[in-house]
Scaffold this motif. Structure first.
Motif, PDB file in Angstrom:
ATOM      1  N   ASP A  25       0.808  -1.219   0.000  1.00 32.69           N
ATOM      2  CA  ASP A  25       0.000   0.000   0.000  1.00 32.69           C
ATOM      3  C   ASP A  25       0.840   1.267   0.000  1.00 32.69           C
ATOM      4  O   ASP A  25       1.724   1.442   0.846  1.00 32.69           O
ATOM      5  CB  ASP A  25      -0.906   0.040   1.229  1.00 32.69           C
ATOM      6  CG  ASP A  25      -1.809  -1.176   1.332  1.00 32.69           C
ATOM      7  OD1 ASP A  25      -2.161  -1.734   0.272  1.00 32.69           O
ATOM      8  OD2 ASP A  25      -2.153  -1.572   2.467  1.00 32.69           O
ATOM      9  N   ILE A  27       0.930   5.302   0.679  1.00 30.09           N
ATOM     10  CA  ILE A  27       0.252   6.302   1.498  1.00 30.09           C
ATOM     11  C   ILE A  27       0.487   7.673   0.864  1.00 30.09           C
ATOM     12  O   ILE A  27       1.633   8.049   0.596  1.00 30.09           O
ATOM     13  CB  ILE A  27       0.783   6.299   2.945  1.00 30.09           C
ATOM     14  CG1 ILE A  27       0.586   4.920   3.586  1.00 30.09           C
ATOM     15  CG2 ILE A  27       0.097   7.377   3.770  1.00 30.09           C
ATOM     16  CD1 ILE A  27       1.294   4.778   4.917  1.00 30.09           C
ATOM     17  N   VAL A  28      -0.575   8.418   0.623  1.00 30.14           N
ATOM     18  CA  VAL A  28      -0.486   9.742   0.013  1.00 30.14           C
ATOM     19  C   VAL A  28      -1.255  10.727   0.885  1.00 30.14           C
ATOM     20  O   VAL A  28      -2.478  10.607   1.042  1.00 30.14           O
ATOM     21  CB  VAL A  28      -1.049   9.751  -1.422  1.00 30.14           C
ATOM     22  CG1 VAL A  28      -0.950  11.145  -2.017  1.00 30.14           C
ATOM     23  CG2 VAL A  28      -0.312   8.743  -2.292  1.00 30.14           C
ATOM     24  N   THR A  31      -3.615   9.254   3.425  1.00 28.34           N
ATOM     25  CA  THR A  31      -4.587   8.272   2.930  1.00 28.34           C
ATOM     26  C   THR A  31      -3.863   7.022   2.435  1.00 28.34           C
ATOM     27  O   THR A  31      -2.977   7.107   1.589  1.00 28.34           O
ATOM     28  CB  THR A  31      -5.419   8.857   1.784  1.00 28.34           C
ATOM     29  OG1 THR A  31      -6.146   9.995   2.256  1.00 28.34           O
ATOM     30  CG2 THR A  31      -6.401   7.831   1.245  1.00 28.34           C
ATOM     31  N   THR A  32      -4.255   5.873   2.974  1.00 25.52           N
ATOM     32  CA  THR A  32      -3.679   4.602   2.534  1.00 25.52           C
ATOM     33  C   THR A  32      -4.477   4.080   1.348  1.00 25.52           C
ATOM     34  O   THR A  32      -5.693   3.868   1.451  1.00 25.52           O
ATOM     35  CB  THR A  32      -3.702   3.573   3.677  1.00 25.52           C
ATOM     36  OG1 THR A  32      -2.956   4.081   4.788  1.00 25.52           O
ATOM     37  CG2 THR A  32      -3.088   2.257   3.217  1.00 25.52           C
ATOM     38  N   THR A  33      -3.829   3.886   0.237  1.00 25.56           N
ATOM     39  CA  THR A  33      -4.502   3.429  -0.975  1.00 25.56           C
ATOM     40  C   THR A  33      -4.672   1.913  -0.941  1.00 25.56           C
ATOM     41  O   THR A  33      -4.141   1.223  -0.069  1.00 25.56           O
ATOM     42  CB  THR A  33      -3.715   3.865  -2.220  1.00 25.56           C
ATOM     43  OG1 THR A  33      -2.382   3.337  -2.159  1.00 25.56           O
ATOM     44  CG2 THR A  33      -3.625   5.391  -2.278  1.00 25.56           C
ATOM     45  N   ALA A  34      -5.409   1.402  -1.894  1.00 24.23           N
ATOM     46  CA  ALA A  34      -5.708  -0.031  -1.939  1.00 24.23           C
ATOM     47  C   ALA A  34      -4.457  -0.852  -2.239  1.00 24.23           C
ATOM     48  O   ALA A  34      -3.494  -0.354  -2.834  1.00 24.23           O
ATOM     49  CB  ALA A  34      -6.781  -0.297  -2.992  1.00 24.23           C
ATOM     50  N   GLN A  37      -2.549  -0.898  -5.735  1.00 23.46           N
ATOM     51  CA  GLN A  37      -3.147   0.087  -6.648  1.00 23.46           C
ATOM     52  C   GLN A  37      -2.067   0.934  -7.319  1.00 23.46           C
ATOM     53  O   GLN A  37      -2.121   1.165  -8.530  1.00 23.46           O
ATOM     54  CB  GLN A  37      -4.119   0.990  -5.882  1.00 23.46           C
ATOM     55  CG  GLN A  37      -4.827   2.015  -6.758  1.00 23.46           C
ATOM     56  CD  GLN A  37      -5.803   2.878  -5.951  1.00 23.46           C
ATOM     57  OE1 GLN A  37      -5.926   2.740  -4.731  1.00 23.46           O
ATOM     58  NE2 GLN A  37      -6.503   3.771  -6.636  1.00 23.46           N
ATOM     59  N   TYR A  38      -1.112   1.387  -6.508  1.00 24.17           N
ATOM     60  CA  TYR A  38      -0.030   2.215  -7.029  1.00 24.17           C
ATOM     61  C   TYR A  38       1.356   1.619  -6.751  1.00 24.17           C
ATOM     62  O   TYR A  38       2.358   2.256  -7.036  1.00 24.17           O
ATOM     63  CB  TYR A  38      -0.099   3.616  -6.426  1.00 24.17           C
ATOM     64  CG  TYR A  38      -1.380   4.352  -6.731  1.00 24.17           C
ATOM     65  CD1 TYR A  38      -1.718   4.702  -8.042  1.00 24.17           C
ATOM     66  CD2 TYR A  38      -2.276   4.687  -5.716  1.00 24.17           C
ATOM     67  CE1 TYR A  38      -2.891   5.371  -8.325  1.00 24.17           C
ATOM     68  CE2 TYR A  38      -3.448   5.364  -5.987  1.00 24.17           C
ATOM     69  CZ  TYR A  38      -3.761   5.701  -7.299  1.00 24.17           C
ATOM     70  OH  TYR A  38      -4.933   6.370  -7.587  1.00 24.17           O
ATOM     71  N   THR A  73      -0.014  -1.413 -12.999  1.00 21.61           N
ATOM     72  CA  THR A  73      -0.081  -0.611 -11.783  1.00 21.61           C
ATOM     73  C   THR A  73      -0.420   0.836 -12.108  1.00 21.61           C
ATOM     74  O   THR A  73       0.073   1.392 -13.097  1.00 21.61           O
ATOM     75  CB  THR A  73       1.271  -0.664 -11.040  1.00 21.61           C
ATOM     76  OG1 THR A  73       1.621  -2.038 -10.814  1.00 21.61           O
ATOM     77  CG2 THR A  73       1.205   0.052  -9.710  1.00 21.61           C
ATOM     78  N   ALA A  76       0.078   7.359  -9.088  1.00 16.39           N
ATOM     79  CA  ALA A  76      -0.512   8.300  -8.135  1.00 16.39           C
ATOM     80  C   ALA A  76       0.065   9.697  -8.352  1.00 16.39           C
ATOM     81  O   ALA A  76       1.280   9.859  -8.483  1.00 16.39           O
ATOM     82  CB  ALA A  76      -0.241   7.847  -6.704  1.00 16.39           C
TER      83      ALA A  76
END
Length: 237
Positions: A25, A27-28, A31-34, A37-38, A73, A76
């Motif tokens: 995961d 983190i941006v 917010t922790t993304t799925a 995902q990235y 992928t 972000a």
């Protein structure tokens, strides 16, 4: 959890040695993304097993597939100066050294050819501290995620962001250090005109005999003065 290495706690600490992990995961800005995902899917997606050979191309991004992981992928978008990071799939109980690297991605972050040259630069690290009275202190032991800033003067464009923990619980013998790592795919905006240096390649940045990689944390030499981080100095931008 803070881990202080001493003979008195060695037996209890070694009980943590079975816990491995991956970094699915990104983190941006809090917010922790799925999962994935990235972050390029890594070869240890299911096993959480580490890389142990710094000369293997797996030391770069540890992709499950060197051709398919990148285009599958997402990318972000993050602003230069913002906070990013990675979340692991387990508490990171091994004592170790954390570092984050970036590379300009050519032709794009989701290209399998991105990051293949001497293009990587270090932007952050988290090393153990040392004093003669405490020994090595691993303040990072037990965390499940790490965060750090993107340098403010980083130029706009697409990049790979590489997270790494070098676990040192078995690093007293050659090839004993364990590398847990992954690469996220970024598009950086609102950047500056900085010139990231020094640049390294993966593989190539490390040697198995670097003092921060080949180190017996339970029996430090009498002249030990502190942990020596492997790789280049940090570009703070």
């Amino acid at each position: 959890m803070k881990v202080i290495i001493s003979t008195a706690i060695l037996a209890s600490f070694l009980g943590l040695a079975s816990a491995h992990y991956a970094f699915p995961d990104l983190i941006v800005n809090g917010t922790t993304t799925a999962d994935w995902q990235y972050v390029r899917i890594t070869a240890n997606k299911w096993s959480s097993a580490p890389v142990t050979d710094v000369n293997n191309q797996a030391i770069r991004c540890y992709e499950e597939s060197y051709t398919a992981s990148a285009p599958a992928t997402g990318i972000a978008t993050v602003a230069a100066g913002s906070t990013v990071g990675f979340k692991a799939n387990n508490a990171m109980g091994h004592p170790g050294y954390f570092a984050a690297y970036m590379t300009k991605a050519s032709p794009a972050a989701n290209s399998a050819s991105a990051g293949l040259g001497k293009t990587w630069f270090k932007i952050w690290d988290w090393a153990p501290t040392y004093s003669p009275s405490t020994g090595l202190v691993f303040a990072s032991a037990g965390v499940s995620q790490v965060t750090f800033p993107i340098p403010k003067s980083l130029p706009n464009g697409q990049y790979l962001l590489r997270i790494e923990q070098i676990a040192l619980h078995l690093s007293g013998s050659l090839n004993g250090a364990q590398f847990y790592l992954a690469c996220g795919q970024l598009n950086v905006i609102n950047g500056g005109s900085g010139n990231p240096t020094p640049l390294v390649s993966f593989p190539g940045a490390y040697k198995q005999t670097d003092p921060g990689i080949l180190i017996n944390i339970y029996a430090l030499p009498s002249n030990f003065t502190g942990y020596v981080a492997p790789g280049p100095t940090i570009w703070k931008g």
